[in-house]
Scaffold this active site. Sequence first.
Site, PDB file in Angstrom:
ATOM      1  N   LYS A 138     -11.916 -53.386  -1.971  1.00  0.00           N
ATOM      2  CA  LYS A 138     -10.992 -53.920  -0.959  1.00  0.00           C
ATOM      3  C   LYS A 138     -10.546 -52.830   0.014  1.00  0.00           C
ATOM      4  O   LYS A 138     -10.361 -53.082   1.200  1.00  0.00           O
ATOM      5  CB  LYS A 138      -9.758 -54.537  -1.637  1.00  0.00           C
ATOM      6  CG  LYS A 138     -10.018 -55.923  -2.167  1.00  0.00           C
ATOM      7  CD  LYS A 138     -10.113 -56.928  -1.023  1.00  0.00           C
ATOM      8  CE  LYS A 138     -10.400 -58.325  -1.519  1.00  0.00           C
ATOM      9  NZ  LYS A 138     -10.567 -59.299  -0.439  1.00  0.00           N
ATOM     10  N   LYS A 218     -23.376 -60.638  -4.663  1.00  0.00           N
ATOM     11  CA  LYS A 218     -22.704 -61.769  -5.313  1.00  0.00           C
ATOM     12  C   LYS A 218     -22.326 -62.804  -4.250  1.00  0.00           C
ATOM     13  O   LYS A 218     -21.887 -62.433  -3.158  1.00  0.00           O
ATOM     14  CB  LYS A 218     -21.445 -61.201  -5.976  1.00  0.00           C
ATOM     15  CG  LYS A 218     -20.593 -62.166  -6.700  1.00  0.00           C
ATOM     16  CD  LYS A 218     -19.249 -61.527  -7.029  1.00  0.00           C
ATOM     17  CE  LYS A 218     -18.270 -61.650  -5.883  1.00  0.00           C
ATOM     18  NZ  LYS A 218     -16.862 -61.480  -6.234  1.00  0.00           N
ATOM     19  N   LYS A 221     -17.262 -65.931  -0.379  1.00  0.00           N
ATOM     20  CA  LYS A 221     -16.779 -66.388   0.943  1.00  0.00           C
ATOM     21  C   LYS A 221     -16.622 -65.209   1.890  1.00  0.00           C
ATOM     22  O   LYS A 221     -16.977 -65.286   3.054  1.00  0.00           O
ATOM     23  CB  LYS A 221     -15.414 -67.073   0.781  1.00  0.00           C
ATOM     24  CG  LYS A 221     -15.488 -68.535   0.511  1.00  0.00           C
ATOM     25  CD  LYS A 221     -15.280 -69.374   1.786  1.00  0.00           C
ATOM     26  CE  LYS A 221     -15.880 -70.750   1.632  1.00  0.00           C
ATOM     27  NZ  LYS A 221     -15.256 -71.559   0.590  1.00  0.00           N
TER      28      LYS A 221
HETATM   29  P1  TYM Z   1     -12.071 -65.633  -7.467  1.00  0.00           P
HETATM   30  O1  TYM Z   1     -11.178 -66.571  -6.713  1.00  0.00           O
HETATM   31  O2  TYM Z   1     -12.724 -64.565  -6.685  1.00  0.00           O
HETATM   32  O3  TYM Z   1     -13.190 -66.455  -8.194  1.00  0.00           O
HETATM   33  C1  TYM Z   1     -12.890 -67.593  -8.985  1.00  0.00           C
HETATM   34  C2  TYM Z   1     -13.838 -67.672 -10.143  1.00  0.00           C
HETATM   35  O4  TYM Z   1     -15.175 -67.829  -9.673  1.00  0.00           O
HETATM   36  C3  TYM Z   1     -15.994 -66.806 -10.214  1.00  0.00           C
HETATM   37  N1  TYM Z   1     -17.000 -66.439  -9.205  1.00  0.00           N
HETATM   38  C4  TYM Z   1     -18.288 -66.235  -9.476  1.00  0.00           C
HETATM   39  N2  TYM Z   1     -18.981 -66.311 -10.632  1.00  0.00           N
HETATM   40  C5  TYM Z   1     -20.304 -66.054 -10.577  1.00  0.00           C
HETATM   41  N3  TYM Z   1     -20.957 -65.728  -9.426  1.00  0.00           N
HETATM   42  C6  TYM Z   1     -20.300 -65.642  -8.255  1.00  0.00           C
HETATM   43  N4  TYM Z   1     -20.947 -65.344  -7.138  1.00  0.00           N
HETATM   44  C7  TYM Z   1     -18.901 -65.907  -8.244  1.00  0.00           C
HETATM   45  N5  TYM Z   1     -17.950 -65.895  -7.289  1.00  0.00           N
HETATM   46  C8  TYM Z   1     -16.801 -66.226  -7.913  1.00  0.00           C
HETATM   47  C9  TYM Z   1     -15.044 -65.641 -10.488  1.00  0.00           C
HETATM   48  O5  TYM Z   1     -15.558 -64.755 -11.452  1.00  0.00           O
HETATM   49  C10 TYM Z   1     -13.815 -66.367 -10.966  1.00  0.00           C
HETATM   50  O6  TYM Z   1     -13.890 -66.673 -12.326  1.00  0.00           O
HETATM   51  N6  TYM Z   1      -8.926 -62.404  -9.625  1.00  0.00           N
HETATM   52  C11 TYM Z   1      -9.457 -63.750  -9.725  1.00  0.00           C
HETATM   53  C12 TYM Z   1      -8.393 -64.826  -9.809  1.00  0.00           C
HETATM   54  C13 TYM Z   1      -7.382 -64.696 -10.903  1.00  0.00           C
HETATM   55  C14 TYM Z   1      -7.620 -64.880 -12.292  1.00  0.00           C
HETATM   56  C15 TYM Z   1      -6.350 -64.745 -12.912  1.00  0.00           C
HETATM   57  C16 TYM Z   1      -8.762 -65.156 -13.037  1.00  0.00           C
HETATM   58  C17 TYM Z   1      -6.052 -64.455 -10.750  1.00  0.00           C
HETATM   59  N7  TYM Z   1      -5.437 -64.491 -11.941  1.00  0.00           N
HETATM   60  C18 TYM Z   1      -6.209 -64.876 -14.310  1.00  0.00           C
HETATM   61  C19 TYM Z   1      -8.611 -65.281 -14.422  1.00  0.00           C
HETATM   62  C20 TYM Z   1      -7.363 -65.141 -15.025  1.00  0.00           C
HETATM   63  C21 TYM Z   1     -10.324 -64.032  -8.512  1.00  0.00           C
HETATM   64  O7  TYM Z   1     -10.097 -63.490  -7.463  1.00  0.00           O
HETATM   65  O8  TYM Z   1     -11.277 -65.007  -8.696  1.00  0.00           O
END
Ligand code: TYM
Length: 349
Positions: A138, A218, A221
């Site tokens: 980031k 990966k 968005k």
């Molecule tokens: P986020 O919003 O980036 O993604 C949400 C979920 O989707 C999965 N994901 C993917 N898995 C496989 N391949 C991809 N290309 C891909 N893109 C997204 C992510 O691994 C995730 O599971 N920090 C977290 C949000 C969060 C969270 C939490 C998660 C906040 N608090 C507590 C678990 C527990 C995030 O930004 O996910």
Amino acid sequence: MTTGSVPAVVPAAGLAAKAAGERPAPAGPRTFSGIQPSGVAHLGNDLGAIRNYVRLQAEYDAIYCIVDYHALTSTHDPDVLRARTRDMAASLLALGLDPERCTLFVQSHRPEHTELAWLLATVTPVSWLERTPAYKDKREQQPDDVNHGLLTYPVLQAADIAMYKASLVPVGRDQAAHLEISREIVRAFNHRYGETFPEAQAVFTEAPTVLGTDGVRKMSKSIGNTIDILGEPDLIRKQVMSMVTDTQRILRTDPGRPEVCNVCQLHRFFGEDYLEIQDGERTARTGCVDTKRLLADRIIRYYAPARAQYLELQANPGRVDEILAAGADHLAPLAAEMMAEVKQKMGLR
Ligand code: TYM
């Protein structure tokens, strides 16, 4: 797919499966996950995480959270954030989250999350946060906006999970480092104040990392390499047809390498005949364009019912808001109980 002791398929044995329409027993094993309000869910979200959210809601006391506080570290337009939060909620419901079987809510509707994050911050060395891969990424992605929230992001994530004493966290592989820090943070808390929180384990799907249309990074968005599964069929077709395949396959007659071709790999999730499809590529019986066209058709067909439901929910935002409000209300006693326990242990009156 698993790493270390991480369970991929969680055993149902010993767990009371929930009857349709029944709320889980509060004392049961709990699963929690969070997802950023990045708008409409993409294929990586679904294959990497949401499929497990849906699967686990049948067996566990499942809590899912749209993490708008986390999103504020990068999204600063209030109208955009509001719209994306509702779009993500509608996506999750359309993709199979059932408000009768799980609790879906918005993080900022339970302000205890930030309160617990502060308390956990006091047991978290700054050095742990500075070495987080997502923080380093980031800092590069938004060098003019390295806000404090980016650094403490994993503490809030740890608080999300710890708030409900969740022991299983369905996520994609990119969240493994955050989950590791979450475990370290609760371990530090338990060490200082006595056993309070479980060390939660990640649960991965068969597709823990879904690559984007560029075939290298990966799907995300923020990179702009997504397949928007709930989008217009024409958009999905355009995105799939733009996918990078085996870069060494130049001519239609060249044999392909399905093991490095993202299109061939994704076919695994949209049909029983994926080995045949891979064989077609390997022997040059089929070309990349044929394989992409087929994948686009299958993705469009697979997600058509979810898209219809998504559009229906979008036309009825009041229904979505109602579900989210009920989710936050349902969690109020749990959050209050947790805050009372933690404050008592920490010496706060
Ligand atoms: P986020 O919003 O980036 O993604 C949400 C979920 O989707 C999965 N994901 C993917 N898995 C496989 N391949 C991809 N290309 C891909 N893109 C997204 C992510 O691994 C995730 O599971 N920090 C977290 C949000 C969060 C969270 C939490 C998660 C906040 N608090 C507590 C678990 C527990 C995030 O930004 O996910």
